[in-house]
Enzyme design. Structure first.
Site, PDB file in Angstrom:
ATOM      1  N   GLU A   7       0.816  -1.213   0.000  1.00 33.79           N
ATOM      2  CA  GLU A   7       0.000   0.000   0.000  1.00 33.79           C
ATOM      3  C   GLU A   7       0.853   1.268   0.000  1.00 33.79           C
ATOM      4  OE1 GLU A   7      -3.046   0.111  -0.560  1.00 33.79           O
ATOM      5  OE2 GLU A   7      -3.875  -1.849  -0.047  1.00 33.79           O
TER       6      GLU A   7
ATOM      7  N   ARG B 117       0.725   3.803  -3.271  1.00 28.06           N
ATOM      8  CA  ARG B 117       0.095   5.091  -2.984  1.00 28.06           C
ATOM      9  C   ARG B 117       1.123   6.195  -2.773  1.00 28.06           C
ATOM     10  NH1 ARG B 117      -5.531   3.984   0.308  1.00 28.06           N
ATOM     11  NH2 ARG B 117      -5.684   1.744  -0.073  1.00 28.06           N
TER      12      ARG B 117
ATOM     13  N   ASP C 155      -5.143 -10.132  -7.924  1.00 29.40           N
ATOM     14  CA  ASP C 155      -5.526  -9.343  -9.092  1.00 29.40           C
ATOM     15  C   ASP C 155      -4.377  -8.634  -9.796  1.00 29.40           C
ATOM     16  OD1 ASP C 155      -5.253  -7.831  -6.808  1.00 29.40           O
ATOM     17  OD2 ASP C 155      -7.021  -6.583  -7.145  1.00 29.40           O
TER      18      ASP C 155
ATOM     19  N   GLU D 295     -12.230   0.510 -10.288  1.00 27.36           N
ATOM     20  CA  GLU D 295     -11.850  -0.444 -11.335  1.00 27.36           C
ATOM     21  C   GLU D 295     -12.717  -0.370 -12.591  1.00 27.36           C
ATOM     22  OE1 GLU D 295      -9.964  -1.473  -7.675  1.00 27.36           O
ATOM     23  OE2 GLU D 295     -12.133  -1.316  -8.087  1.00 27.36           O
TER      24      GLU D 295
ATOM     25  N   THR E 188      -1.019   0.503 -10.256  1.00 29.13           N
ATOM     26  CA  THR E 188      -2.324  -0.019  -9.852  1.00 29.13           C
ATOM     27  C   THR E 188      -3.090   0.953  -8.953  1.00 29.13           C
ATOM     28  OG1 THR E 188      -3.414  -2.065  -9.109  1.00 29.13           O
ATOM     29  CG2 THR E 188      -1.589  -1.221  -7.752  1.00 29.13           C
TER      30      THR E 188
END
Length: 674
Positions: A305, A309, A438, A574, A663
């Protein structure tokens, strides 16, 4: 004496004469006057010689002065005339639209200008303000917004004639003959504009430059984009008023929540503000980063994360703004995350204490999730490229090479967990494209694109995985026969699909755009229809976190079934992300219309009047969607960013031939030769 004088007086007076003898060459015919050019030159030369030395010096000085002035005037007027001529040629080339003309190579990555306050006047951040020639480097106002060329695209930037354009086309046709058959008949065109990725980086990279003639007139912001800007400002108002400098806004209670204590929402939103042209908000956030963002804290952060980010957000903002502040912060957090890779298997731990320099797995297991350890590569590879320090790329490349060799895959599909001690997959037999797996598939393709389409192992793993999806996970629902991606658990198929899986249509479309097999685009079109129906068939028009599809037709039942535990909506990006890719590559307006419906429903059911948006617990109850009092950082970092890009008709607003999104929707440049 008298007689002599008288004699002299009586004689006639004496006359004086001058005798001139004319030579034959001086006489012309019978005349005595000659006006020939040769005679005039000799006459002028005699006059010049009659002048004094001072007079001759003055005349020579005047002639020299006039010559210098002429040269200066020519050089100063040359560039404007050249610009006018080039523009005229461009207009002539673009007037007749040629259907089907394929883009060969887009313009280079725009070079952002340093945004530091001490470098002079800070340029305007609005994306609709055109760059001022002859300046080449651009600041916040000049994130390049160019006219759409969906039907007509130039083969090269610097063509000055149609002859050059034909030569480029012939060269491209010759190279096409050398296409590589990479996977089960998929024809991959080699990208000649990139170089093989290497960790042997000699010096730091800088944001690349763009030539003045590349700059085009801006595409005006339309009404739907303005609606996105308004939504962002409303969300930002809540964050600024009630959660400034904290991780996430709690809009209903007008407070905040902390995860890492590093201003996640602010950092996640930096490049969104830049792309939307919000100068004032960007400047406020930059000052906070400069004065308040400190990583020397005794706090555990999640490697995945914080990479996607924080590190991704800082790197992206550096590339768009050119402000070295963000690169320095990126280097700092990057170095502090490196202890995570100190494991027996080189598979990183999930958590890092960025103040103490220690790392560890979760308290309940020694496993890491496969998606987390394989979805940090874009960011660390780019950090190596920018800093010249190979350790970042080396660490993440070792992870990918190790996973490439592992057993336990099912036709390219990977399990969800991997052990940090043994380096082996665990919990075998369960395969999903949802949570915990994913972005592994997403980053296989995107690393291949980022590195210039040279890393064949990544491409092979991606193509094999998509074949595995088709073989094991694809099914059709009833009654509308929607194509969806389910899950496989120990040989048993489940018709469960996470909203997270809706990243897949966009990824498939991106692969097809980069030369992969055309049936990937067909599958993308089918899946994005399904993702849209996950919104359209729900009472609020908002998708739940998880849906189950009906495999058998039942009277009064829709394709989508929602269980009570799955009916929350977290403002996820998404589906909007994939709508952006689909519209960018097809130009089909229905994808914009679908995105517009989603934005309107976000405004209707999740908007908080005092500022901010909230996730909700029940998408099936329009009268009471049960707000959860939390605005995830990715709503500003991803959802609204993709909305803005979806509604744009400018293919050069974050050109997908020059950028690849991580992502968390932070665009990073595709590597090109130095």
């Amino acid at each position: 004496m008298y007689s002599a004088a008288a004699a002299a007086a009586a004689s006639p007076p004496r006359r004086d004469f001058i005798s001139i003898t004319l030579s034959p060459e001086d006489a012309v015919g019978a005349g005595g006057y000659n006006n020939s050019k040769a005679w005039r030159r000799r006459s002028c030369w005699r006059k010049w010689k009659q002048l004094s030395r001072l007079q001759r010096s003055v005349i020579l000085f005047l002639f020299a002065f006039l010559a210098v002035c002429g040269v200066i005037s020519y050089t100063s007027m040359g560039e404007p005339w050249k610009s006018v001529t080039n523009k005229s040629l461009d207009d002539q080339r673009t007037e007749p639209e040629i259907p089907g003309l394929k883009l060969a190579n887009p313009a280079v990555l725009p070079a952002p200008q340093k945004a530091d306050a001490n470098l002079g006047n800070y340029p305007e951040l609005s994306p609709q303000k055109p760059p001022k020639p002859p300046h080449v480097r651009r600041g916040p106002s000049n994130l390049q917004i160019k006219p759409s060329r969906r039907d007509v695209r130039l083969k090269t930037r610097h063509d000055s004639s149609r002859v050059v354009e034909e030569v480029v086309q012939a060269d491209k046709e010759e190279k096409t003959e050398k296409s590589v058959i990479s996977w089960r008949g998929a024809v991959i065109e080699p990208d000649q504009s990139t170089e093989p990725p290497s960790i042997k980086i000699k010096e730091p990279e800088k944001p690349s430059s763009v030539e003045a003639e590349d700059q085009k007139e801006p595409v005006p912001i339309n009404e739907r984009q303005m609606a996105v800007i308004e939504a962002f400002r409303h969300a930002w108002k809540g964050y600024k008023d009630f959660a400034w400098g904290h991780d996430e806004l709690k809009p209903l209670s007008k407070s905040y929540s902390e995860w890492f204590g590093l201003g996640l929402t602010l950092i996640d939103a930096l490049d969104t503000m830049w792309i939307l042209g919000l100068k004032e908000e960007f400047e406020e956030a930059r000052k906070w980063v400069a004065n308040n963002l400190v990583f020397d804290k005794n706090v555990d952060v999640n490697l995945f994360e914080s990479t996607i980010r924080i590190l991704g957000g800082l790197l992206s903002t550096y590339h768009l703004s050119g402000d070295s502040l963000f690169l320095e912060k990126a280097k700092d957090i990057g170095n502090r995350l490196m202890p995570a890779f100190k494991t027996p298997s080189k598979i990183p731990y999930s958590d890092v204490n960025i103040g103490r320099g220690t790392a560890h797995p979760p308290r309940w297991t020694s496993d890491s999730t496969v998606a987390e350890v394989t979805s940090i590569q874009l960011e660390f590879r780019e950090l190596s490229r920018l800093t010249g320090d190979e350790k970042f790329q080396k660490a993440v490349d070792e992870v990918m090479k190790h996973v490439h060799t592992l057993s336990g895959k099912n036709d390219g599909l990977v399990p969800m967990f991997i052990n940090t001690n043994s380096g082996q997959f665990t919990h075998l037999g369960v395969y999903t494209l949802g949570a915990r797996a994913d972005s592994y598939y997403e980053y296989l393709l995107k690393q291949w694109i980022q590195g210039g389409k040279k890393e064949n192992e990544l491409l092979e793993d991606y193509m094999r995985a998509i074949e595995g999806v088709k073989k094991h996970l694809l099914q059709r629902s009833q009654p509308k026969k929607l194509t969806f991606v389910g899950e496989l658990a120990h040989g048993h198929f489940s018709a469960k699909m996470d909203h997270l899986v809706c990243f897949l249509p966009g990824t498939l479309a991106l692969g097809a755009h980069n030369g992969l097999t055309a049936d990937h685009m067909k599958l993308a079109e089918a899946l994005i229809e399904t993702c849209y129906q996950m919104y359209a068939q729900v009472e609020t028009g908002l998708s739940p976190e998880i849906v189950h599809f009906n495999l058998h037709a039942q009277k009064g039942h829709k394709d989508v079934e929602i269980k009570p535990a799955d009916r929350h909506n977290l403002l996820r990006p998404e589906t909007v992300e994939s709508l952006f890719y689909m519209y960018r590559f097809t130009g089909d307006k229905k994808y914009q219309d679908w995105g517009w419906e989603i934005l309107q429903n976000f405004n209707k059911y999740t908007r908080v009047p005092t500022g901010g948006y909230t996730s909700i617990n029940n998408v099936q109850n329009p009268s009471n969607p049960e707000p959860r009092d939390k605005m995830e950082s990715f709503f500003l970092g991803e959802t609204l960013k993709y909305m803005f890009l979806l509604f744009s008709d400018d293919v050069d607003l974050i050109n997908l031939d020059k950028y690849v999104f991580n992502t968390e929707a932070h665009p990073l440049p595709i590597w090109a030769p130095a």
